[in-house]
Design a protein around this motif. Structure first.
Motif, mmCIF file in Angstrom:
data_model
loop_
_atom_site.group_PDB
_atom_site.id
_atom_site.type_symbol
_atom_site.label_atom_id
_atom_site.label_comp_id
_atom_site.label_asym_id
_atom_site.label_seq_id
_atom_site.Cartn_x
_atom_site.Cartn_y
_atom_site.Cartn_z
ATOM 1 N N PRO A 88 0.891 -1.219 -0.138
ATOM 2 C CA PRO A 88 -0.021 0.034 0.048
ATOM 3 C C PRO A 88 0.924 1.335 -0.105
ATOM 4 O O PRO A 88 0.650 2.274 -0.722
ATOM 5 N N SER A 89 1.895 1.192 0.621
ATOM 6 C CA SER A 89 2.911 2.479 0.571
ATOM 7 C C SER A 89 3.409 2.781 -0.774
ATOM 8 O O SER A 89 3.975 3.925 -0.935
ATOM 9 N N GLN A 90 3.141 1.871 -1.777
ATOM 10 C CA GLN A 90 3.451 2.350 -3.156
ATOM 11 C C GLN A 90 2.529 2.773 -3.883
ATOM 12 O O GLN A 90 2.447 3.339 -5.064
ATOM 13 N N GLN A 91 1.349 2.995 -3.391
ATOM 14 C CA GLN A 91 0.247 3.533 -4.069
ATOM 15 C C GLN A 91 -0.539 4.945 -3.474
ATOM 16 O O GLN A 91 -1.670 5.103 -3.582
ATOM 17 N N ILE A 92 0.363 5.395 -2.771
ATOM 18 C CA ILE A 92 -0.074 6.941 -2.158
ATOM 19 C C ILE A 92 0.685 7.955 -2.654
ATOM 20 O O ILE A 92 0.579 9.090 -1.940
ATOM 21 N N PHE A 93 1.266 7.778 -3.865
ATOM 22 C CA PHE A 93 1.946 9.022 -4.425
ATOM 23 C C PHE A 93 1.112 10.028 -5.027
ATOM 24 O O PHE A 93 1.518 11.189 -5.024
ATOM 25 N N LYS A 94 -0.496 9.895 -5.235
ATOM 26 C CA LYS A 94 -1.265 11.095 -5.361
ATOM 27 C C LYS A 94 -2.029 11.456 -4.230
ATOM 28 O O LYS A 94 -3.200 11.930 -4.664
ATOM 29 N N GLY A 95 -1.648 10.986 -3.469
ATOM 30 C CA GLY A 95 -2.337 11.520 -1.857
ATOM 31 C C GLY A 95 -3.172 10.560 -1.350
ATOM 32 O O GLY A 95 -3.930 11.101 -0.235
#
Ligand SMILES: [Zn+2]
Length: 322
Positions: A88-95
Motif C-alpha cells: 500500500p505504501s507504493q500506491q499513495i503517490f497521488k495523496g
C-alpha cells in the motif's frame, strides 16, 4: 487451483494496462518494460517492470478495478482461492492514505468474489527501502485494522540484498506484538542467513527461499516447524536467482519433507500463469499426480484464511479430484 504468492502490481493483464493508461491519461512508453527480457535480466533490472503498473494504480477506482480484474481472471483460470499481495505504501503517490488504498482493493476483491465465488484476500507488503519505517508502520496498522475483513496477512518485499532484515526490527516487533500472520520474501537473491532472519522475525511462510537448501540445519528447522516455502519457478529464473529450474532442488526439498506451494509471483512480469508454472515444473521434474496434489494440500493447510474457509477449500479440492 490455489494461489498463495501473487503480486497485484506485477500481474495486470495487457487489457488492464490499456484500460488504466487511458483512464489515467498516462500513455504507455515503449521503453518502459512490463515483462522481463534478456536485457533486463542482464542488467538485473527486474524491479523496473513494476514502475508503470504502480503508476497506473494511484487512485481508488484504478486500484479497485485492477484487483477486481485480477481476481476475475484468476477465477477464469480455475483458481478458487487466491492470496494477492502488494505494498500500500507504493500506491499513495497521488495523496491516498494507505487505508484508502486497502479499502479500494478489498472492494475489488469482494466484487469479484460476489460475481465468481473466488475466495481469498490480501497480503499487505511492507517494503525494504531506505528510511521507510514510518510508511511500513502505517501498513502494519492498516493490516491490523482490516485483518479478517479482506486482509489476511503481512509480507516483506523488495531488495533483500541492499536492505538486510536487521533494518526492520521495529516493524517485526510490531507485527509480533499484534500477532499478525506474516510471510517474508527471503533467501531469494540472498542465502540461508536471510531465511533464518525471516523466521526470527516471526514468518511462518517463506516467499521463494530457494537458497535454504544450502543449509541442512535450516531445512531441518523448516520441516520441524511446518514452515511453508512459496516457490515461484519463472520468477526465480527471471530474477536471475537460478539459471535452470533444476537449481531449485524441488525434489530434494520435497524428499526432505519441506512443505512447498507453487505460486506465479507476477503473471505480467514473467508472462506466465499458475498453470504454466506447473507445466514448467512437470517438464523439469516429471512430477507425479500425488506430488501435485500434495502442493495443493500444502497450500490449503498454510493459507492465511480461517478454518471454515479451509474446510470449504478441502471440499472443493476433493470434488475436483474425484
Ligand atoms: Zn514475490
Amino acid at each position: 487451483m490455489i494461489e498463495l504468492h501473487l503480486h497485484l502490481d506485477g500481474s495486470l493483464s495487457k487489457e488492464d494496462i490499456d484500460y488504466l493508461s487511458k483512464k489515467n491519461n498516462l500513455p504507455y512508453d515503449e521503453n518502459t518494460p512490463l515483462t522481463v527480457n534478456e536485457d533486463i535480466k542482464r542488467r538485473g533490472a527486474y524491479f523496473t517492470c513494476f514502475d508503470y503498473p504502480i503508476a497506473l494504480m494511484q487512485d481508488e477506482e484504478s486500484l479497485e478495478y485492477a484487483t477486481y480484474s485480477l481476481y476475475k481472471r484468476l477465477s477464469k483460470e480455475g483458481i478458487f482461492y487466491a492470496e494477492v499481495r502488494y505494498a500500500p505504501s507504493q500506491q499513495i503517490f497521488k495523496g491516498l492514505s494507505q487505508e484508502q488504498v486497502v479499502q479500494a482493493t478489498i472492494r475489488g476483491y469482494q466484487k469479484a468474489h460476489k460475481e465468481t465465488g473466488i475466495l481469498g484476500g490480501l497480503i499487505l507488503c511492507i517494503m525494504r527501502f531506505h528510511d521507510f519505517t514510518a510508511k511500513n508502520i502505517d501498513t502494519i496498522e492498516v493490516a491490523r485494522k482490516y485483518l479478517g475483513k479482506g486482509v489476511l496477512a503481512l509480507d516483506i518485499a523488495g531488495d533483500e540484498e541492499r536492505y538486510p532484515f536487521a533494518l526492520f526490527q521495529n516493524e517485526f516487533e510490531l507485527i509480533k506484538k499484534y500477532h499478525l500472520p506474516f510471510t517474508a520474501h527471503a533467501g531469494e537473491t540472498m542465502g540461508p542467513e536471510n531465511v533464518w532472519a525471516a523466521l526470527k522475525a516471526g514468518a511462518t511462510r517463506i516467499g521463494h527461499g530457494i537458497h535454504a537448501y544450502q543449509d541442512p540445519s535450516l531445512i531441518d528447522y523448516l520441516v520441524r516447524h511446518d514452515i511453508l516455502m512459496e516457490i515461484c519457478p519463472s520468477s526465480e529464473l527471471d530474477t536471475g536467482c537460478v539459471s535452470s529450474l533444476s537449481e531449485i532442488h524441488l525434489r530434494d526439498l520435497m524428499k526432505a519433507g519441506v512443505k512447498i506451494a507453487i505460486g506465479a509471483d507476477d503473471t505480467m512480469v514473467s508472462a506466465t500463469n499458475l498453470k504454466r508454472e506447473f507445466d514448467l515444473l512437470e517438464k523439469e521434474y516429471r512430477l507425479t499426480d500425488e506430488e501435485i496434489i500434495t502442493f495443493w494440500k500444502n497450500a490449503i493447510d498454510h493459507a492465511f484464511c480461517d478454518e471454515p474457509t479451509k474446510k470449504t477449500l478441502r471440499k472443493k479440492l476433493s470434488a475436483l479430484l474425484k
